[in-house]
Scaffold this active site. Structure first.
Site, PDB file in Angstrom:
ATOM      1  N   TYR A 210       0.882  -1.173   0.000  1.00 44.17           N
ATOM      2  CA  TYR A 210       0.000   0.000   0.000  1.00 44.17           C
ATOM      3  C   TYR A 210       0.921   1.223   0.000  1.00 44.17           C
ATOM      4  O   TYR A 210       1.695   1.403   0.940  1.00 44.17           O
ATOM      5  CB  TYR A 210      -0.880   0.027   1.246  1.00 44.17           C
ATOM      6  CG  TYR A 210      -1.974  -1.028   1.277  1.00 44.17           C
ATOM      7  CD1 TYR A 210      -3.269  -0.722   0.888  1.00 44.17           C
ATOM      8  CD2 TYR A 210      -1.717  -2.322   1.724  1.00 44.17           C
ATOM      9  CE1 TYR A 210      -4.287  -1.677   0.925  1.00 44.17           C
ATOM     10  CE2 TYR A 210      -2.730  -3.288   1.768  1.00 44.17           C
ATOM     11  CZ  TYR A 210      -4.012  -2.947   1.363  1.00 44.17           C
ATOM     12  OH  TYR A 210      -5.014  -3.886   1.403  1.00 44.17           O
ATOM     13  N   PRO A 302     -12.369   0.327  -0.454  1.00 41.24           N
ATOM     14  CA  PRO A 302     -11.605  -0.926  -0.534  1.00 41.24           C
ATOM     15  C   PRO A 302     -10.266  -0.921   0.203  1.00 41.24           C
ATOM     16  O   PRO A 302      -9.637  -1.972   0.334  1.00 41.24           O
ATOM     17  CB  PRO A 302     -11.383  -1.103  -2.041  1.00 41.24           C
ATOM     18  CG  PRO A 302     -11.559   0.249  -2.625  1.00 41.24           C
ATOM     19  CD  PRO A 302     -12.524   0.979  -1.757  1.00 41.24           C
ATOM     20  N   TYR A 394      -6.383  -5.548  10.277  1.00 40.46           N
ATOM     21  CA  TYR A 394      -6.239  -5.980   8.881  1.00 40.46           C
ATOM     22  C   TYR A 394      -6.530  -7.473   8.744  1.00 40.46           C
ATOM     23  O   TYR A 394      -7.186  -7.904   7.782  1.00 40.46           O
ATOM     24  CB  TYR A 394      -4.823  -5.660   8.367  1.00 40.46           C
ATOM     25  CG  TYR A 394      -4.716  -5.791   6.857  1.00 40.46           C
ATOM     26  CD1 TYR A 394      -5.022  -4.723   6.011  1.00 40.46           C
ATOM     27  CD2 TYR A 394      -4.330  -7.003   6.272  1.00 40.46           C
ATOM     28  CE1 TYR A 394      -4.947  -4.852   4.630  1.00 40.46           C
ATOM     29  CE2 TYR A 394      -4.259  -7.146   4.895  1.00 40.46           C
ATOM     30  CZ  TYR A 394      -4.567  -6.060   4.078  1.00 40.46           C
ATOM     31  OH  TYR A 394      -4.497  -6.207   2.712  1.00 40.46           O
TER      32      TYR A 394
HETATM   33  P1  FAD Z   1     -22.492  -8.584  -4.092  1.00 37.78           P
HETATM   34  O1  FAD Z   1     -21.206  -9.257  -4.386  1.00 37.78           O
HETATM   35  O2  FAD Z   1     -22.722  -7.256  -4.677  1.00 37.78           O
HETATM   36  O3  FAD Z   1     -23.637  -9.574  -4.539  1.00 37.78           O
HETATM   37  C1  FAD Z   1     -24.970  -9.173  -4.608  1.00 37.78           C
HETATM   38  C2  FAD Z   1     -25.672  -9.982  -5.671  1.00 37.78           C
HETATM   39  O4  FAD Z   1     -27.045  -9.624  -5.698  1.00 37.78           O
HETATM   40  C3  FAD Z   1     -25.116  -9.707  -7.054  1.00 37.78           C
HETATM   41  O5  FAD Z   1     -24.775 -10.921  -7.675  1.00 37.78           O
HETATM   42  C4  FAD Z   1     -26.251  -8.979  -7.769  1.00 37.78           C
HETATM   43  O6  FAD Z   1     -26.284  -9.277  -9.148  1.00 37.78           O
HETATM   44  C5  FAD Z   1     -27.466  -9.513  -7.043  1.00 37.78           C
HETATM   45  N1  FAD Z   1     -28.617  -8.606  -7.087  1.00 37.78           N
HETATM   46  C6  FAD Z   1     -28.638  -7.268  -7.028  1.00 37.78           C
HETATM   47  N2  FAD Z   1     -29.884  -6.802  -7.095  1.00 37.78           N
HETATM   48  C7  FAD Z   1     -30.695  -7.878  -7.208  1.00 37.78           C
HETATM   49  C8  FAD Z   1     -32.092  -8.033  -7.325  1.00 37.78           C
HETATM   50  N3  FAD Z   1     -32.908  -6.983  -7.348  1.00 37.78           N
HETATM   51  N4  FAD Z   1     -32.576  -9.282  -7.419  1.00 37.78           N
HETATM   52  C9  FAD Z   1     -31.762 -10.357  -7.407  1.00 37.78           C
HETATM   53  N5  FAD Z   1     -30.418 -10.262  -7.286  1.00 37.78           N
HETATM   54  C10 FAD Z   1     -29.891  -9.035  -7.193  1.00 37.78           C
HETATM   55  N6  FAD Z   1     -13.959  -5.492  -1.669  1.00 37.78           N
HETATM   56  C11 FAD Z   1     -12.716  -5.692  -1.262  1.00 37.78           C
HETATM   57  O7  FAD Z   1     -12.542  -6.098  -0.117  1.00 37.78           O
HETATM   58  N7  FAD Z   1     -11.659  -5.479  -2.127  1.00 37.78           N
HETATM   59  C12 FAD Z   1     -11.847  -5.069  -3.427  1.00 37.78           C
HETATM   60  O8  FAD Z   1     -10.917  -4.918  -4.185  1.00 37.78           O
HETATM   61  C13 FAD Z   1     -13.145  -4.833  -3.870  1.00 37.78           C
HETATM   62  N8  FAD Z   1     -13.374  -4.394  -5.127  1.00 37.78           N
HETATM   63  C14 FAD Z   1     -14.666  -4.151  -5.511  1.00 37.78           C
HETATM   64  C15 FAD Z   1     -14.931  -3.673  -6.793  1.00 37.78           C
HETATM   65  C16 FAD Z   1     -16.248  -3.383  -7.195  1.00 37.78           C
HETATM   66  C17 FAD Z   1     -16.510  -2.842  -8.587  1.00 37.78           C
HETATM   67  C18 FAD Z   1     -17.305  -3.589  -6.283  1.00 37.78           C
HETATM   68  C19 FAD Z   1     -18.743  -3.272  -6.684  1.00 37.78           C
HETATM   69  C20 FAD Z   1     -17.031  -4.087  -5.011  1.00 37.78           C
HETATM   70  C21 FAD Z   1     -15.719  -4.361  -4.607  1.00 37.78           C
HETATM   71  N9  FAD Z   1     -15.419  -4.843  -3.333  1.00 37.78           N
HETATM   72  C22 FAD Z   1     -14.172  -5.063  -2.945  1.00 37.78           C
HETATM   73  C23 FAD Z   1     -16.420  -5.134  -2.374  1.00 37.78           C
HETATM   74  C24 FAD Z   1     -16.748  -6.618  -2.367  1.00 37.78           C
HETATM   75  O9  FAD Z   1     -16.642  -7.144  -3.653  1.00 37.78           O
HETATM   76  C25 FAD Z   1     -18.145  -6.718  -1.810  1.00 37.78           C
HETATM   77  O10 FAD Z   1     -18.102  -6.246  -0.479  1.00 37.78           O
HETATM   78  C26 FAD Z   1     -18.719  -8.113  -1.860  1.00 37.78           C
HETATM   79  O11 FAD Z   1     -18.943  -8.505  -3.189  1.00 37.78           O
HETATM   80  C27 FAD Z   1     -20.014  -8.158  -1.068  1.00 37.78           C
HETATM   81  O12 FAD Z   1     -20.698  -9.347  -1.310  1.00 37.78           O
HETATM   82  P2  FAD Z   1     -22.264  -9.375  -1.321  1.00 37.78           P
HETATM   83  O13 FAD Z   1     -22.612 -10.796  -1.582  1.00 37.78           O
HETATM   84  O14 FAD Z   1     -22.778  -8.703  -0.119  1.00 37.78           O
HETATM   85  O15 FAD Z   1     -22.709  -8.437  -2.524  1.00 37.78           O
HETATM   86  C1  DHB Z   2      -7.151  -6.058  -3.261  1.00 35.19           C
HETATM   87  C2  DHB Z   2      -8.126  -5.113  -3.152  1.00 35.19           C
HETATM   88  C3  DHB Z   2      -8.152  -4.297  -2.051  1.00 35.19           C
HETATM   89  O1  DHB Z   2      -9.107  -3.387  -1.909  1.00 35.19           O
HETATM   90  C4  DHB Z   2      -7.221  -4.408  -1.056  1.00 35.19           C
HETATM   91  O2  DHB Z   2      -7.261  -3.572   0.007  1.00 35.19           O
HETATM   92  C5  DHB Z   2      -6.246  -5.362  -1.165  1.00 35.19           C
HETATM   93  C6  DHB Z   2      -6.222  -6.195  -2.274  1.00 35.19           C
HETATM   94  C7  DHB Z   2      -7.135  -6.921  -4.455  1.00 35.19           C
HETATM   95  O3  DHB Z   2      -7.978  -6.762  -5.346  1.00 35.19           O
HETATM   96  O4  DHB Z   2      -6.248  -7.782  -4.547  1.00 35.19           O
END
Ligand code: FAD
Ligand code: DHB
Length: 399
Positions: A210, A302, A394
């Site tokens: 980082y 993130p 962390y």
């Molecule tokens: P989600 O993964 O968002 O899953 C929710 C699901 O519900 C999706 O598949 C969606 O299609 C579905 N859905 C939505 N609306 C409806 C509906 N009306 N009806 C039916 N289904 C529906 N976290 C990190 O720690 N590091 C990262 O690098 C990181 N990068 C990210 C990048 C992006 C672009 C995003 C959006 C998030 C990122 N995150 C990251 C956060 C992490 O990916 C999420 O916290 C994690 O995916 C949460 O899981 P979830 O199952 O709660 O939600």
């Molecule tokens: C990654 C994403 C993050 O937000 C982070 O804090 C560390 C790693 C990753 O995509 O690998």
């Protein structure tokens, strides 16, 4: 559409899970192992869900939950336990040793792979997952017999259930099914985004770096020995098309300490996207028989790698409550779910906010603010206590 083993959408189940992301999939798997029924309704196709590149760092509590759910096999073979992390600032590299400080690691294993493993386990167990479910609506949540309606291929379906789990991420329908009068929302929007790329090149280091730099934040991460994930802080209104690969590599390289920059291997990006940064918490996480888990209830920037891990800790608490209640026993676990989950959520919200504030260049960061950031990083480098606090957060607070 994928349905039950008979190919039909069931009319009744114990728990309807809205959303087939990590939270929904893990909850379904845990319920199935406990002999409880659920159905997942997912808006997207399976291919779309599996193509999403998101988080990469698993806290140890997440690792253990996946193992307990019988989906840790490939993670243990192909994932990489990391015993520390690097922070770079003012030309210095500070390594924070997790083992020395708190005696546990994190695991590098992509969210995409976690999702694949969960799908495989649910398919094998015959748990119904309905893809491309549209117009999902929640009904009678404050009665003893809620239901969910939705359409697939223009045909409307209704599923009666005992409980609804809203695992549909930040843009889902579950949170909006809660009356505005009971919902309190807390939000901080950060004035920058992260531009991320994936490239089939060897990572610049064995551990994550980082980097705090006057040009802005940068992060060097990875998926495996020939797949790197890099991010740079960028203005919110930048478009991916503004960033050629060459521009990205030049910018990343300029923000890394010279020795890391000299090891950087560049190559074509195979994914490139910009994500805004936001902290958001909705309270409470329960309305009648609806329970929010994961991004549907809260978002973190993130920087602390907490989003996916918080989704899993919510599932841990929610599962405990559901299993007791579905067995006809105590509802205490469900009644206290929101408070227990939110207590841990706010700790991660605080840590992610702190790390974001410490590591980024804000548009209004003046000389004073920069010196304060440097002093805080310097304190981290000289204080075992500060390093322990960092490592504790962390690698993940206990459930
Ligand atoms: P989600 O993964 O968002 O899953 C929710 C699901 O519900 C999706 O598949 C969606 O299609 C579905 N859905 C939505 N609306 C409806 C509906 N009306 N009806 C039916 N289904 C529906 N976290 C990190 O720690 N590091 C990262 O690098 C990181 N990068 C990210 C990048 C992006 C672009 C995003 C959006 C998030 C990122 N995150 C990251 C956060 C992490 O990916 C999420 O916290 C994690 O995916 C949460 O899981 P979830 O199952 O709660 O939600
Ligand atoms: C990654 C994403 C993050 O937000 C982070 O804090 C560390 C790693 C990753 O995509 O690998």
């Amino acid at each position: 559409m994928t349905t039950g083993s008979d190919g039909l959408v069931p009319r009744r189940t114990q728990v309807v899970i809205i959303g087939g992301g990590p939270a929904g999939l893990l909850l379904a798997r845990k319920l199935q192992l406990a002999g409880k029924e659920s159905i997942i309704l997912e808006r997207q196709t399976r291919e779309y869900v599996l193509a999403r590149i998101r988080a990469g760092v698993l806290e140890w509590g997440s690792v253990e939950q996946l193992r307990e759910a019988g989906v840790g096999g490939r993670m243990d073979l192909e994932g990489f336990p990391h015993e520390g992390v690097g922070l770079s600032f003012s030309g210095r590299h500070l390594r924070i040793d997790f083992q020395e400080n708190v005696g546990r690691n994190v695991m590098i294993y992509g969210q995409t792979e976690v999702t694949k493993d969960l799908y495989a386990a649910l398919d094998e167990a015959g748990v119904p997952i309905v893809h491309e479910a549209t117009d999902v609506m929640l009904h009678d949540l404050t009665t003893g017999s809620p239901s969910v309606t939705f359409s697939v291929d223009g045909v409307e379906h209704r599923i009666e259930c005992e409980y609804v789990a809203g695992c549909d991420g930040s843009h889902g329908v579950s949170r909006s099914a809660m009356p505005a009068s009971i919902l309190r929302e807390y939000e901080r929007v950060y004035p920058f985004g992260w531009l991320g790329i994936l490239s089939e090149t060897p990572p610049v280091d064995d551990e994550l770096i980082y980097a705090h730099h006057e040009r802005g934040f940068a992060l060097c991460s990875m998926r495996h020995s020939m797949l790197s994930r890099y991010y740079v802080q960028c203005p919110l209104d930048d478009d991916v098309s503004d960033w050629s690969d060459d521009r990205f590599w030049d910018e990343l390289s300029s923000r890394l300490p010279p020795d890391a920059a000299s090891r950087l291997v560049t190559g074509p990006s195979i994914e490139k996207s910009i994500a805004p940064l936001r902290s958001f918490v909705a309270e409470p996480l329960q309305h009648g028989r609806l329970f929010l888990a994961g991004d549907s209830g809260h978002i973190v920037p993130p920087t602390g790698a907490k989003g996916l891990n918080l989704a899993f800790s919510d599932v841990h608490y929610l599962f405990e409550g559901l299993v007791d209640a579905l067995a006809g026993g105590s509802t205490t676990g469900l009644d206290t779910y929101s408070d227990r989950a939110l207590r841990r959520v706010w700790q991660a919200v605080r840590f992610s906010w702190w790390m974001t504030t410490l590591m980024h260049r804000f548009p209004d960061t003046g000389d004073f603010d920069r010196r304060i950031q440097e002093a805080e990083l310097d304190h981290l480098s000289m204080s075992d206590a500060a390093q322990s606090v960092f490592a504790e957060n962390y690698t993940g607070l206990p459930y």
